[in-house]
Design an enzyme around this catalytic site. Structure first.
Site, PDB file in Angstrom:
ATOM      1  N   PRO A 124       0.802  -1.213   0.000  1.00 62.18           N
ATOM      2  CA  PRO A 124       0.000   0.000   0.000  1.00 62.18           C
ATOM      3  C   PRO A 124       0.846   1.278   0.000  1.00 62.18           C
ATOM      4  O   PRO A 124       1.661   1.506   0.885  1.00 62.18           O
ATOM      5  CB  PRO A 124      -0.830  -0.120   1.278  1.00 62.18           C
ATOM      6  CG  PRO A 124      -0.897  -1.584   1.539  1.00 62.18           C
ATOM      7  CD  PRO A 124       0.422  -2.110   1.084  1.00 62.18           C
ATOM      8  N   GLU A 125       0.648   2.081  -1.013  1.00 68.63           N
ATOM      9  CA  GLU A 125       1.251   3.406  -1.098  1.00 68.63           C
ATOM     10  C   GLU A 125       0.095   4.412  -1.164  1.00 68.63           C
ATOM     11  O   GLU A 125      -1.041   4.050  -0.882  1.00 68.63           O
ATOM     12  CB  GLU A 125       2.156   3.504  -2.332  1.00 68.63           C
ATOM     13  CG  GLU A 125       3.206   2.388  -2.373  1.00 68.63           C
ATOM     14  CD  GLU A 125       4.085   2.428  -3.602  1.00 68.63           C
ATOM     15  OE1 GLU A 125       4.272   3.517  -4.153  1.00 68.63           O
ATOM     16  OE2 GLU A 125       4.573   1.367  -4.010  1.00 68.63           O
TER      17      GLU A 125
ATOM     18  N   LYS B 146       0.887   8.250   3.477  1.00 68.82           N
ATOM     19  CA  LYS B 146       0.317   6.900   3.520  1.00 68.82           C
ATOM     20  C   LYS B 146      -0.413   6.644   4.826  1.00 68.82           C
ATOM     21  O   LYS B 146      -0.727   5.492   5.142  1.00 68.82           O
ATOM     22  CB  LYS B 146       1.434   5.867   3.325  1.00 68.82           C
ATOM     23  CG  LYS B 146       2.187   6.025   2.003  1.00 68.82           C
ATOM     24  CD  LYS B 146       3.493   5.251   1.992  1.00 68.82           C
ATOM     25  CE  LYS B 146       4.358   5.671   0.807  1.00 68.82           C
ATOM     26  NZ  LYS B 146       5.731   5.128   0.901  1.00 68.82           N
TER      27      LYS B 146
ATOM     28  N   ARG C 292      16.487  -1.217  -2.415  1.00 64.79           N
ATOM     29  CA  ARG C 292      15.143  -1.536  -2.890  1.00 64.79           C
ATOM     30  C   ARG C 292      15.189  -2.183  -4.269  1.00 64.79           C
ATOM     31  O   ARG C 292      15.934  -1.739  -5.155  1.00 64.79           O
ATOM     32  CB  ARG C 292      14.315  -0.245  -3.009  1.00 64.79           C
ATOM     33  CG  ARG C 292      14.093   0.448  -1.701  1.00 64.79           C
ATOM     34  CD  ARG C 292      13.121  -0.333  -0.837  1.00 64.79           C
ATOM     35  NE  ARG C 292      12.942   0.293   0.457  1.00 64.79           N
ATOM     36  CZ  ARG C 292      13.394  -0.236   1.598  1.00 64.79           C
ATOM     37  NH1 ARG C 292      14.063  -1.365   1.606  1.00 64.79           N
ATOM     38  NH2 ARG C 292      13.177   0.373   2.738  1.00 64.79           N
TER      39      ARG C 292
END
Length: 295
Positions: free
Chosen positions: A2-3, A58, A274
């Site tokens: 979720p962003e 967020k 990442r």
DNA sequence: TGCGTTGTTTCACC
DNA sequence: CGGTGAAACAACGC
């Protein structure tokens, strides 16, 4: 993962399905999710009515009458599922539990049941997310503590000038810079990759090496990617594999697959720890001018 | 079974 | 003080 778009989708679901509804039962099966909460017992919410849902970066804030607010951060794998008495479902966030499967799932840790029979199920397969119940007066201080920069989209979205100024002091890879929530709020790993692909910028390009024109293009691309995510109700990534709709996501989760723009191969590299997906042909590193020996 | 996964915080250091 | 990079942390599935 979720962003901003996934959290915004959750916010809209809450606003549409839960505003004006009164909590009649609370079931918290994993109390540690409230470990950082000022008020540890969500049973306090029984009898209170949802007033509205807000979002900053967020972080989701659900306001109840009675001056209480529930802050939620989904982190890696949070999900909201709202099920109406007629069975209609609205789901936002991580694709596990399966939206058409049974609820509560084994990773559904927190439920709110409302006066009309609607149930909100909060799931988190990784349990990295958090929930914080606090007096409404504490919400703004709690959000300020994150020192979020301007949002990537919406009213008050970051301007090209603001983004350029923030990048000037940084020599870190541009991808790392736009993941920094104090520079621009709401961008996570998926939308960072998508924005950079859209703007045709290499993820490892030093942040302060981008011209004003490129920063302007990047700003627009960030907004575009976030809006695309919102329009789709969030991106679907399962086990590091994308399930694109209308060619979105274009690169994230598509290692080894053809670039939708040039037909080249999407590659995966690591940037600032990442997993980073990009098209090496479309997103070429603009090397600083090599100081060729003259004389 | 160890690795990969994320957003965020913390810490050492320059 | 601020930027950087690394580590830590939360826990699970493959």
């Amino acid at each position: 993962m979720p962003e901003l778009p996934e959290v915004e989708t959750a916010r809209r679901i809450i606003e549409r399905e839960l505003t004006g509804r009164r909590v009649v039962a609370v079931d918290l099966r994993l109390p540690k999710l409230f470990r950082d909460s000022e008020i540890r017992d969500p049973g306090m919410l029984i009898g209170q009515t949802v007033v509205c849902a807000r979002r900053r970066a967020k972080v989701l804030a659900i306001d109840f009458d009675g001056e209480l607010s529930l802050l939620v951060h989904f982190k890696l794998a949070g999900q909201l599922a709202v099920i109406r008495p007629d069975g209609a479902r609205s789901i936002a966030g991580h694709p596990v539990p399966k939206p058409d499967g049974p609820y509560p799932h084994k990773s559904t840790h927190f439920d709110l049941r409302f006066d009309d029979g609607t149930i909100a199920h909060f799931s988190d397969i990784r349990q990295f997310g958090w929930y914080r119940l606090m007096p409404a007066s504490q919400v703004q201080p709690a959000i300020d503590a994150f020192k979020f920069g301007p949002e990537g989209t919406g009213r008050d979205a970051i301007t090209s000038t603001q983004l350029f100024a923030a990048l000037q002091r940084r020599s870190i890879p541009i991808k790392q810079a736009i993941l920094d929530q104090t520079i621009v709020a709401g961008v996570g790993n998926i939308y960072a990759d998508e924005a950079l692909f859209q703007a045709r910028i290499h993820p490892q390009q030093p942040a302060n090496s981008l011209s004003r024109a490129l920063v302007s293009r990047l700003r627009d691309a960030i907004e575009w990617a976030l809006d695309m995510g919102i329009a789709q109700g969030g991106a679907k990534i399962i086990h590091q594999r994308a399930y694109p709709q209308n060619d979105f996501p274009a690169v994230h989760g598509r290692e080894g697959e053809p670039c939708i723009r040039c037909g080249g191969t999407v590659r995966k590299i690591t940037v600032a720890t990442r997993g980073t997906y990009f098209c090496p042909a479309c997103q070429r590193l603009r090397k600083p001018k090599t100081n060729v020996t003259t004389v």
